[in-house]
Design a protein around this motif. Structure first.
Motif, mmCIF file in Angstrom:
data_model
loop_
_atom_site.group_PDB
_atom_site.id
_atom_site.type_symbol
_atom_site.label_atom_id
_atom_site.label_comp_id
_atom_site.label_asym_id
_atom_site.label_seq_id
_atom_site.Cartn_x
_atom_site.Cartn_y
_atom_site.Cartn_z
ATOM 1 N N PHE A 163 12.159 48.168 8.853
ATOM 2 C CA PHE A 163 13.359 48.955 8.591
ATOM 3 C C PHE A 163 14.598 48.083 8.771
ATOM 4 N N PHE A 164 15.503 48.134 7.786
ATOM 5 C CA PHE A 164 16.763 47.406 7.866
ATOM 6 C C PHE A 164 17.931 48.380 7.723
ATOM 7 N N GLU A 165 18.995 48.130 8.473
ATOM 8 C CA GLU A 165 20.247 48.868 8.285
ATOM 9 C C GLU A 165 21.382 47.858 8.266
ATOM 10 N N ALA A 166 22.100 47.810 7.142
ATOM 11 C CA ALA A 166 23.239 46.898 7.006
ATOM 12 C C ALA A 166 24.516 47.612 7.430
ATOM 13 N N PRO A 167 25.585 46.862 7.732
ATOM 14 C CA PRO A 167 26.855 47.498 8.112
ATOM 15 C C PRO A 167 27.682 47.944 6.908
ATOM 16 N N TYR A 168 27.126 47.836 5.702
ATOM 17 C CA TYR A 168 27.843 48.229 4.491
ATOM 18 C C TYR A 168 26.796 48.625 3.443
ATOM 19 N N PRO A 169 27.179 49.370 2.396
ATOM 20 C CA PRO A 169 26.214 49.747 1.352
ATOM 21 C C PRO A 169 25.606 48.515 0.691
ATOM 22 N N LEU A 170 24.294 48.529 0.527
ATOM 23 C CA LEU A 170 23.593 47.362 0.001
ATOM 24 C C LEU A 170 23.789 47.214 -1.504
ATOM 25 N N ARG A 171 23.893 45.966 -1.936
ATOM 26 C CA ARG A 171 23.980 45.655 -3.353
ATOM 27 C C ARG A 171 22.640 45.107 -3.823
ATOM 28 N N GLN A 201 20.532 51.373 4.037
ATOM 29 C CA GLN A 201 19.260 51.154 4.725
ATOM 30 C C GLN A 201 18.163 50.830 3.721
ATOM 31 N N ARG A 202 17.183 50.032 4.157
ATOM 32 C CA ARG A 202 15.999 49.731 3.349
ATOM 33 C C ARG A 202 14.768 49.897 4.217
ATOM 34 N N ILE A 203 13.721 50.457 3.631
ATOM 35 C CA ILE A 203 12.450 50.673 4.329
ATOM 36 C C ILE A 203 11.351 50.020 3.510
ATOM 37 N N PHE A 204 10.535 49.194 4.169
ATOM 38 C CA PHE A 204 9.416 48.530 3.507
ATOM 39 C C PHE A 204 8.120 48.916 4.216
ATOM 40 N N LEU A 205 7.125 49.328 3.435
ATOM 41 C CA LEU A 205 5.796 49.631 3.968
ATOM 42 C C LEU A 205 4.930 48.400 3.766
ATOM 43 N N LEU A 206 4.373 47.887 4.847
ATOM 44 C CA LEU A 206 3.623 46.630 4.813
ATOM 45 C C LEU A 206 2.172 46.871 5.201
ATOM 46 N N GLY A 207 1.279 46.108 4.573
ATOM 47 C CA GLY A 207 -0.129 46.194 4.961
ATOM 48 C C GLY A 207 -0.871 47.278 4.200
ATOM 49 N N GLU A 208 -1.813 47.907 4.874
ATOM 50 C CA GLU A 208 -2.658 48.919 4.244
ATOM 51 C C GLU A 208 -1.820 50.116 3.817
ATOM 52 N N GLN A 209 -1.993 50.530 2.576
ATOM 53 C CA GLN A 209 -1.180 51.616 2.045
ATOM 54 C C GLN A 209 -1.524 52.959 2.675
#
Length: 692
Positions: free
Chosen positions: A483-491, A468-476
């Motif tokens: 949010f992304f979830e892949a079907p396998y561990p990300l490289r 999974q990857r999480i990105f915070l966008l815009g005002e901190q």
């Protein structure tokens, strides 16, 4: 349950396959049913596929009469697959009498055109079956925009279900009836499905870019009309031949796995746009012209069958084989069916020639073309297999980077978020994704794939995993979340591409907000140009523009209307005696009183220093005295509440508008102004329009 004796071993009679090529519906059904039930015993569920020559209502009626308690899922198709045979005319059915099988059908009536809403509706119907997981066999109408339908369905049900199916012919049916809605779905629990999909089409060196679209149609490829761009790659052909040429040379759009999602060009519109089967293609999409050779297509069928036959204690198989594969292979299509049948070891196998296929990538459903889908059902769940992840070529990665960079704001947030999901699914094969958009300090689920509630996303974010990857966008201080979830561990490669995609989404939204702020400023400026600064109601310019439009509407609808001209009495005396600030106060208070009397649909304006005008629609002369009495009453109430050294009063003039004798707004205003001065003179004589 009946059993067969074979060498001292008992075998449960659970599944039966039967077919018939007889022309008479009743006779054909009886023959196919006799074959199937002889092996299955008393079934609780039927798969039933027929070719277009048969009346589905008669066949369904006869089957329900024979087995009134059984569930039924089926459709018509150009060809029906029975083992290694393709029936161009015939009916075939698969009878299931499997202990422990729970099966339901869903086919909700739906008259709208919103494919996403239909998907949500079907998802909620499946939830009502109380199944927490299982397999869905989906039979959509070819006219349905299947990717949007799958998104709505997947957002409700998520990755707990396996999604399989294929586009049908003209008819779909369940035990409830024929063509109840644009999709019929079977829901299964108690048996495990293992499935695989493959197509065998390969990209040529002919890359292309979709540069302009209109809904589901492509208007430009490489900046020129699609017919010209396509002819440059495949040679000259007539527009009428596109269905056949498109079958031979489809377009393939690459993803991060190195595979290609194929789309079939199917027709040209009168203005030259190109339409595709079952799915839209966004602007900026980068694709390749694809070719399919006999050997590669047959090899794909073998791979799909080998991957699918890994379920424990297999019972039967379903096959959804794209109709265009049969057209391209011709007589060799029998070899494809033989390969599948041999690989499955003679397992009872039923299928049809589909118009687009549904099969997941990982657990997330995708709509495909030119594909063969093989699904094997058994008693034991297959071992969960990770996707075979391969590195795409540098050319494919450049195509993905171009699609990321071409992401732009299409004019509405809804369209943009739809495109974000489409690209993330197609390019990255995400299993789930979500965009939580912060609006008015609240996180809203603006875009999703596999989620229906922001709380589900936030729960995943609380303990992120390696895929999974999480990105915070815009005002901190108060960011939005991608949010992304892949079907396998990300490289590392996927991390980099996901990050580029997230930053592009952030840039587009920043630009969209800038446009939104600009439009708001323009609206404010326009409002100021039409509004009286002192009272907040329309000024003379605003009155003339809006009242003229209201008169046109009244004339078109045959309604009476009129202009009421109001003059605030003695304003000069108030200014001279008490100052201009008190005079402004008198104007503001009179403006507030006027707004209380008249409707929101009336056009109210201050057109001069002490002069006001109201355009009243649908008001006859008979109602005027009641309106003026109410206005006088409110003025007197104000006078009694406010102990001023002056009293508010007004004079009025009325100019009626008749649809049969239309006049311009300036003419009515001038006539009402003259009547108002007559009113002032009559007041002195005690015979005025306004009540005393």
């Amino acid at each position: 349950m009946e059993t067969l004796q074979s060498g001292g071993l008992e075998r449960l009679m659970e599944v039966g396959l039967g077919y018939s090529e007889r022309t008479d519906e009743k006779a054909a059904l009886e023959e196919a049913l006799s074959q199937a039930v002889q092996t299955s015993g008393v079934p609780s569920f039927f798969f039933l596929f027929i070719t277009p020559q048969y009346n589905p209502h008669r066949i369904l009626e006869a089957l329900r009469e024979a087995f009134p308690l059984a569930k039924i899922l089926g459709c018509s198709a150009e060809g029906v697959v029975v083992g290694r045979r393709l029936l161009s005319r015939g009916i075939a059915l698969l009878a299931l009498a499997v202990p422990g099988l729970r099966a339901f059908t869903v086919s909700p009536p739906f008259e709208g055109s919103d494919s996403y809403a239909l998907g949500e509706l079907v998802g909620r119907e499946v939830q009502r079956t109380s199944l927490g997981e299982g397999t869905l066999v989906i039979l959509p109408d070819p006219a349905l925009e299947v990717p949007l339908f799958l998104q709505g369905l997947y957002n409700v049900l998520g990755p707990r279900f396996l999604y399989l199916g294929g586009g049908t012919g003209a008819f779909r049916f369940t035990e409830q009836g024929v063509n109840l809605g644009p999709v019929s779905v079977g829901v299964f629990e108690g048996i495990a499905f293992s499935s695989a999909a493959d197509h065998g089409w390969s990209p040529t060196r002919e890359l292309l870019v979709v540069t302009k679209t209109r809904g589901r149609e492509v208007v430009e490829i490489d900046g020129i009309p699609p017919f010209e761009a396509y002819c440059e790659r495949v040679g000259d052909f007539s527009r009428e031949d596109l269905p056949w040429v498109g079958t031979l040379y489809p377009l393939g759009f690459p993803g991060i796995f190195g595979d290609f999602l194929i789309r079939d060009p199917a027709y040209f519109t009168p203005d030259g746009a190109m339409g595709f089967v079952g799915a839209s293609i966004p602007e900026g999409a980068v694709g390749y012209l694809m070719r399919g050779e006999k050997e590669s297509l047959l090899a794909a069928a073998a791979r799909a069958s080998q991957k699918a036959i890994c379920v424990g204690n297999p019972l039967f198989a379903l096959v959804f084989d794209c109709v265009s594969r049969a057209l391209v292979l011709g007589e060799a299509f029998e070899e494809e069916l033989k390969i599948v049948d041999d690989t499955l070891g003679g397992l009872p196998c039923l299928g049809f020639l589909s118009v687009g296929e549904i099969h997941p990538r990982g657990r997330a459903p995708l709509f495909r073309n030119k594909t063969v889908v093989v699904a094997v059902a058994g008693r034991k769940r297959a071992r969960e297999r990770f996707l075979s992840v391969c590195d795409a070529s540098s050319e494919v990665e450049l195509a993905i980077l171009h699609e990321i960079s071409s992401l732009s704001f299409p004019g509405s947030y809804q369209e943009f978020f739809r495109e974000v999901v489409e690209r993330a699914v197609r390019l990255f094969g995400v299993q789930r994704m979500a965009f939580l958009w912060r609006r008015d300090q609240e996180l809203q689920l603006a875009a999703s794939w596999g989620f229906s509630d922001p709380a589900e996303v936030q729960k995943e974010m609380a303990s992120p995993k390696e895929h999974q990857r999480i990105f915070l966008l815009g005002e901190q201080e108060a960011p939005s979340v991608l949010f992304f979830e892949a079907p396998y561990p990300l490289r590392r490669r996927e991390h980099r591409l996901y990050a580029l995609f997230a930053r592009k989404v952030e840039d587009v939204l920043r630009f969209a907000r800038h446009l939104e702020e600009q439009k708001q400023r323009l609206r404010e400026l326009e409002h100021l140009s039409l509004t009286d600064e002192l009272t907040g109601i329309y000024n003379r310019r605003g009155f003339l523009v809006l009242a003229e439009h209201a008169l046109l509407v009244a004339q078109r609808e045959g309604k009476e209307a009129g202009v009421l001209f109001l003059d605030l009495d003695n304003l000069k005396w108030i200014n001279d005696q008490f100052g201009h600030e008190e005079g402004d106060r008198a104007i503001r208070e009179f403006g507030r009183i006027i707004q209380k009397v008249f409707r929101k649909s009336d056009v109210i304006a201050r057109i001069g220093g002490d002069e006001f005008a109201v355009l009243l629609s649908g008001v006859k002369n008979a109602n005027l005295q009641r309106i003026l009495h109410r206005l006088t009453q409110l003025v007197e109430e104000w006078n009694s509440r406010n102990q001023c050294s002056y009293r508010l009063s007004f004079s009025a003039g009325w100019a009626p508008f008749l649809p049969s004798q239309p006049q311009k707004i300036r003419e009515l205003l001038s006539f009402a102004d003259a009547r108002m001065y007559d009113e002032k003179r009559k007041k002195r004589g005690g015979n005025s329009l306004t009540p005393s």
